[in-house]
Design a protein around this motif. Structure first.
Motif, PDB file in Angstrom:
ATOM      1  N   MET A  41       0.996  -1.067   0.002  1.00  0.00           N
ATOM      2  CA  MET A  41       0.063   0.134  -0.061  1.00  0.00           C
ATOM      3  C   MET A  41       0.831   1.338   0.127  1.00  0.00           C
ATOM      4  SD  MET A  41      -3.252  -0.660   2.324  1.00  0.00           S
ATOM      5  CE  MET A  41      -2.592  -0.856   3.834  1.00  0.00           C
ATOM      6  N   VAL A  42       1.823   1.258   0.643  1.00  0.00           N
ATOM      7  CA  VAL A  42       3.019   2.432   0.648  1.00  0.00           C
ATOM      8  C   VAL A  42       3.466   2.543  -0.639  1.00  0.00           C
ATOM      9  CG1 VAL A  42       5.199   3.271   1.713  1.00  0.00           C
ATOM     10  CG2 VAL A  42       3.398   2.108   3.088  1.00  0.00           C
ATOM     11  N   LEU A  43       3.799   1.321  -1.282  1.00  0.00           N
ATOM     12  CA  LEU A  43       4.487   1.603  -2.699  1.00  0.00           C
ATOM     13  C   LEU A  43       3.394   1.939  -3.669  1.00  0.00           C
ATOM     14  CD1 LEU A  43       6.405  -1.639  -2.821  1.00  0.00           C
ATOM     15  CD2 LEU A  43       7.351   0.416  -3.072  1.00  0.00           C
ATOM     16  N   GLN A  44       2.205   1.719  -3.456  1.00  0.00           N
ATOM     17  CA  GLN A  44       1.106   2.211  -4.315  1.00  0.00           C
ATOM     18  C   GLN A  44       0.707   3.771  -4.204  1.00  0.00           C
ATOM     19  OE1 GLN A  44      -0.768   1.079  -7.045  1.00  0.00           O
ATOM     20  NE2 GLN A  44      -1.747   3.177  -7.221  1.00  0.00           N
ATOM     21  N   SER A  45       0.933   4.055  -2.890  1.00  0.00           N
ATOM     22  CA  SER A  45       0.479   5.580  -2.565  1.00  0.00           C
ATOM     23  C   SER A  45       1.598   6.348  -2.813  1.00  0.00           C
ATOM     24  CB  SER A  45       0.540   5.532  -1.040  1.00  0.00           C
ATOM     25  OG  SER A  45       1.632   5.482  -0.144  1.00  0.00           O
ATOM     26  N   THR A  46       2.803   6.074  -3.253  1.00  0.00           N
ATOM     27  CA  THR A  46       3.964   6.757  -3.817  1.00  0.00           C
ATOM     28  C   THR A  46       4.179   6.516  -5.226  1.00  0.00           C
ATOM     29  OG1 THR A  46       5.507   5.129  -2.957  1.00  0.00           O
ATOM     30  CG2 THR A  46       4.894   6.838  -1.515  1.00  0.00           C
ATOM     31  N   GLY A  47       3.219   5.776  -6.044  1.00  0.00           N
ATOM     32  CA  GLY A  47       3.192   5.828  -7.485  1.00  0.00           C
ATOM     33  C   GLY A  47       4.078   4.558  -8.115  1.00  0.00           C
ATOM     34  N   ARG A  48       4.410   3.731  -6.978  1.00  0.00           N
ATOM     35  CA  ARG A  48       5.025   2.326  -7.599  1.00  0.00           C
ATOM     36  C   ARG A  48       4.164   1.196  -7.878  1.00  0.00           C
ATOM     37  NH1 ARG A  48       9.508   3.498  -3.042  1.00  0.00           N
ATOM     38  NH2 ARG A  48       7.730   4.314  -2.107  1.00  0.00           N
ATOM     39  N   SER A  49       3.353   1.191  -8.619  1.00  0.00           N
ATOM     40  CA  SER A  49       2.284   0.390  -8.714  1.00  0.00           C
ATOM     41  C   SER A  49       2.805  -1.156  -9.141  1.00  0.00           C
ATOM     42  CB  SER A  49       1.401   0.780  -9.860  1.00  0.00           C
ATOM     43  OG  SER A  49       0.641   1.969  -9.392  1.00  0.00           O
ATOM     44  N   ARG A  50       3.832  -1.269  -9.849  1.00  0.00           N
ATOM     45  CA  ARG A  50       4.154  -2.540 -10.431  1.00  0.00           C
ATOM     46  C   ARG A  50       4.973  -3.220  -9.029  1.00  0.00           C
ATOM     47  NH1 ARG A  50       3.581  -3.415 -15.627  1.00  0.00           N
ATOM     48  NH2 ARG A  50       3.286  -1.873 -16.837  1.00  0.00           N
ATOM     49  N   GLU A  51       5.800  -2.358  -8.190  1.00  0.00           N
ATOM     50  CA  GLU A  51       6.367  -3.043  -7.149  1.00  0.00           C
ATOM     51  C   GLU A  51       5.037  -3.326  -5.996  1.00  0.00           C
ATOM     52  OE1 GLU A  51       9.872  -1.161  -5.699  1.00  0.00           O
ATOM     53  OE2 GLU A  51       9.466   0.366  -7.305  1.00  0.00           O
ATOM     54  N   ALA A  52       4.207  -2.514  -5.991  1.00  0.00           N
ATOM     55  CA  ALA A  52       3.093  -2.746  -5.126  1.00  0.00           C
ATOM     56  C   ALA A  52       2.468  -4.086  -5.448  1.00  0.00           C
ATOM     57  CB  ALA A  52       2.150  -1.640  -5.320  1.00  0.00           C
ATOM     58  N   ARG A  53       2.197  -4.411  -6.742  1.00  0.00           N
ATOM     59  CA  ARG A  53       1.518  -5.418  -6.969  1.00  0.00           C
ATOM     60  C   ARG A  53       2.316  -6.738  -6.495  1.00  0.00           C
ATOM     61  NH1 ARG A  53       1.399  -6.505 -13.160  1.00  0.00           N
ATOM     62  NH2 ARG A  53       3.755  -6.623 -12.739  1.00  0.00           N
ATOM     63  N   GLN A  54       3.452  -6.637  -6.737  1.00  0.00           N
ATOM     64  CA  GLN A  54       4.448  -7.683  -6.419  1.00  0.00           C
ATOM     65  C   GLN A  54       4.442  -8.135  -4.918  1.00  0.00           C
ATOM     66  OE1 GLN A  54       8.392  -7.034  -7.265  1.00  0.00           O
ATOM     67  NE2 GLN A  54       9.275  -8.728  -6.211  1.00  0.00           N
ATOM     68  N   HIS A  55       4.438  -7.251  -4.249  1.00  0.00           N
ATOM     69  CA  HIS A  55       4.396  -7.397  -2.559  1.00  0.00           C
ATOM     70  C   HIS A  55       2.753  -7.683  -2.179  1.00  0.00           C
ATOM     71  CE1 HIS A  55       8.382  -5.350  -2.931  1.00  0.00           C
ATOM     72  NE2 HIS A  55       8.610  -5.968  -1.957  1.00  0.00           N
ATOM     73  N   LEU A  56       1.750  -7.012  -2.901  1.00  0.00           N
ATOM     74  CA  LEU A  56       0.447  -7.576  -2.448  1.00  0.00           C
ATOM     75  C   LEU A  56       0.177  -9.084  -2.996  1.00  0.00           C
ATOM     76  CD1 LEU A  56      -1.122  -4.059  -3.175  1.00  0.00           C
ATOM     77  CD2 LEU A  56      -0.866  -5.379  -0.703  1.00  0.00           C
ATOM     78  N   GLU A  57       0.743  -9.373  -3.999  1.00  0.00           N
ATOM     79  CA  GLU A  57       0.649 -11.010  -4.553  1.00  0.00           C
ATOM     80  C   GLU A  57       1.255 -11.762  -3.548  1.00  0.00           C
ATOM     81  OE1 GLU A  57       1.697 -10.810  -8.421  1.00  0.00           O
ATOM     82  OE2 GLU A  57      -0.212 -10.346  -8.947  1.00  0.00           O
ATOM     83  N   ALA A  58       2.523 -11.306  -2.900  1.00  0.00           N
ATOM     84  CA  ALA A  58       3.175 -12.078  -2.073  1.00  0.00           C
ATOM     85  C   ALA A  58       2.319 -12.428  -0.696  1.00  0.00           C
ATOM     86  CB  ALA A  58       4.447 -11.530  -1.661  1.00  0.00           C
ATOM     87  N   ALA A  59       1.781 -10.948  -0.428  1.00  0.00           N
ATOM     88  CA  ALA A  59       1.139 -11.177   0.973  1.00  0.00           C
ATOM     89  C   ALA A  59      -0.397 -11.889   0.778  1.00  0.00           C
ATOM     90  CB  ALA A  59       0.540  -9.591   1.213  1.00  0.00           C
ATOM     91  N   ALA A  60      -0.816 -12.063  -0.487  1.00  0.00           N
ATOM     92  CA  ALA A  60      -2.260 -12.701  -0.645  1.00  0.00           C
ATOM     93  C   ALA A  60      -1.900 -14.134  -0.745  1.00  0.00           C
ATOM     94  CB  ALA A  60      -2.766 -12.146  -2.084  1.00  0.00           C
ATOM     95  N   ALA A  61      -0.565 -14.618  -1.430  1.00  0.00           N
ATOM     96  CA  ALA A  61      -0.153 -16.000  -1.057  1.00  0.00           C
ATOM     97  C   ALA A  61      -0.254 -16.483   0.102  1.00  0.00           C
ATOM     98  CB  ALA A  61       1.309 -16.305  -2.086  1.00  0.00           C
ATOM     99  N   LEU A  62       0.403 -15.785   1.182  1.00  0.00           N
ATOM    100  CA  LEU A  62       0.531 -16.088   2.268  1.00  0.00           C
ATOM    101  C   LEU A  62      -0.744 -16.148   3.335  1.00  0.00           C
ATOM    102  CD1 LEU A  62       3.876 -14.147   3.076  1.00  0.00           C
ATOM    103  CD2 LEU A  62       3.621 -16.508   3.378  1.00  0.00           C
ATOM    104  N   HIS A  63      -1.721 -15.101   2.756  1.00  0.00           N
ATOM    105  CA  HIS A  63      -2.901 -14.991   3.430  1.00  0.00           C
ATOM    106  C   HIS A  63      -3.843 -15.114   2.736  1.00  0.00           C
ATOM    107  CE1 HIS A  63      -5.666 -14.092   6.943  1.00  0.00           C
ATOM    108  NE2 HIS A  63      -5.304 -12.869   6.775  1.00  0.00           N
ATOM    109  N   PRO A  64      -4.528 -16.051   1.916  1.00  0.00           N
ATOM    110  CA  PRO A  64      -5.359 -15.959   0.876  1.00  0.00           C
ATOM    111  C   PRO A  64      -6.846 -15.761   1.351  1.00  0.00           C
ATOM    112  CG  PRO A  64      -4.738 -18.201   1.298  1.00  0.00           C
ATOM    113  CD  PRO A  64      -3.791 -17.344   2.047  1.00  0.00           C
ATOM    114  N   GLN A  65      -6.989 -15.779   2.725  1.00  0.00           N
ATOM    115  CA  GLN A  65      -8.244 -15.316   3.061  1.00  0.00           C
ATOM    116  C   GLN A  65      -8.543 -13.924   3.566  1.00  0.00           C
ATOM    117  OE1 GLN A  65     -10.747 -17.609   2.980  1.00  0.00           O
ATOM    118  NE2 GLN A  65      -9.180 -18.776   1.886  1.00  0.00           N
ATOM    119  N   SER A  66      -7.565 -12.953   3.126  1.00  0.00           N
ATOM    120  CA  SER A  66      -7.718 -11.697   3.545  1.00  0.00           C
ATOM    121  C   SER A  66      -8.407 -10.905   2.469  1.00  0.00           C
ATOM    122  CB  SER A  66      -6.235 -11.206   3.683  1.00  0.00           C
ATOM    123  OG  SER A  66      -6.426  -9.576   3.883  1.00  0.00           O
TER     124      SER A  66
END
Length: 235
Positions: A56-81
């Motif tokens: 979310m921090v990366l997205q808020s500072t305009g780094r959407s591609r990096e944000a996607r990478q880390h959010l996808e990693a978070a979703a893989a660890l917590h698929p019920q979020s």
């Protein structure tokens, strides 16, 4: 080593610092939140809440591609979020991938995040895909949860307009303008629905008003009609 890192990531000091970083992000202080995230990532780069915040921090500072990478990693660890999928939807919209965005928002809804903003964002993604009826249903769900949101009524008016259901479109635009009389996009949309319905006098009045408020019309090489008689000619 991995087990030790996992224990550390759930320690009280780690969680306290992470909570502070969330608060900084929510307060609109991303640079400070970023410094803390970088420090915590050195301790444990696989903590799901930290990855969520970092995305979310990366997205808020305009780094959407990096944000996607880390959010996808978070979703893989917590698929019920649901909130992770909701954030991923937001990132995919910014990356101009409405199909992936819609899938993420649908997943967030399935996981229980039945909030007006989720339905609103899903509606935007569906409209970008050209799935107007699906977008319309999403905006209807959003208005049921947040009936005072003018932007949602405006978007619903656009959907009705696209479906050529002009009375419903005008009613939605009227709701938007009742909530925000200065909402220029809603006034412009209302003008188009009135003109499509053949209500010329009202339609041109609204159209000219929206132009004065800054809406830029399409440019044509022909001169603009000023209301003068044009016998034997086509407007």
């Amino acid at each position: 080593m991995a087990e030790s890192a996992e224990r550390d990531s759930h320690s009280a000091p780690f969680q306290a610092v992470l909570k502070g970083a969330f608060e900084l992000h929510n307060a609109g202080r991303p640079a400070e939140a970023e410094r803390i995230c970088r420090s915590l990532l050195r301790q444990n780069p696989h903590d799901r809440q930290l990855l969520f915040l970092w995305g979310m921090v990366l997205q808020s500072t305009g780094r959407s591609r990096e944000a996607r990478q880390h959010l996808e990693a978070a979703a893989a660890l917590h698929p019920q979020s649901a909130r992770i999928y909701n954030a991923l939807g937001f990132v995919h919209l910014h990356l101009k991938n409405p199909a992936r965005a819609a899938a993420c928002y649908e997943r967030a809804l399935e996981l229980g995040l039945r909030e007006a903003n989720t339905y609103y964002s899903l509606g935007n993604a569906c409209h970008q895909l050209g799935e107007v009826e699906r977008a319309m249903r999403s905006f209807q769900a959003a208005t049921a949860l947040a009936p005072q949101d003018a932007a949602t009524w405006n978007n619903l008016g656009k959907c009705w307009q696209d479906l050529n259901r002009l009375e419903e479109s005008l009613a939605a635009y009227d709701r938007a303008l009742a909530l925000d009389p200065q909402y220029t996009l809603a006034r412009y949309g209302r003008a188009l629905s009135l003109l499509t319905a053949g209500r010329w006098l009202e339609g041109f009045r609204e159209y000219n008003h929206s132009r004065r408020q800054g809406i830029k019309p399409r440019q044509f090489p022909q001169p603009a009609w000023q209301g003068e008689p044009i016998p034997d000619r086509t407007l």
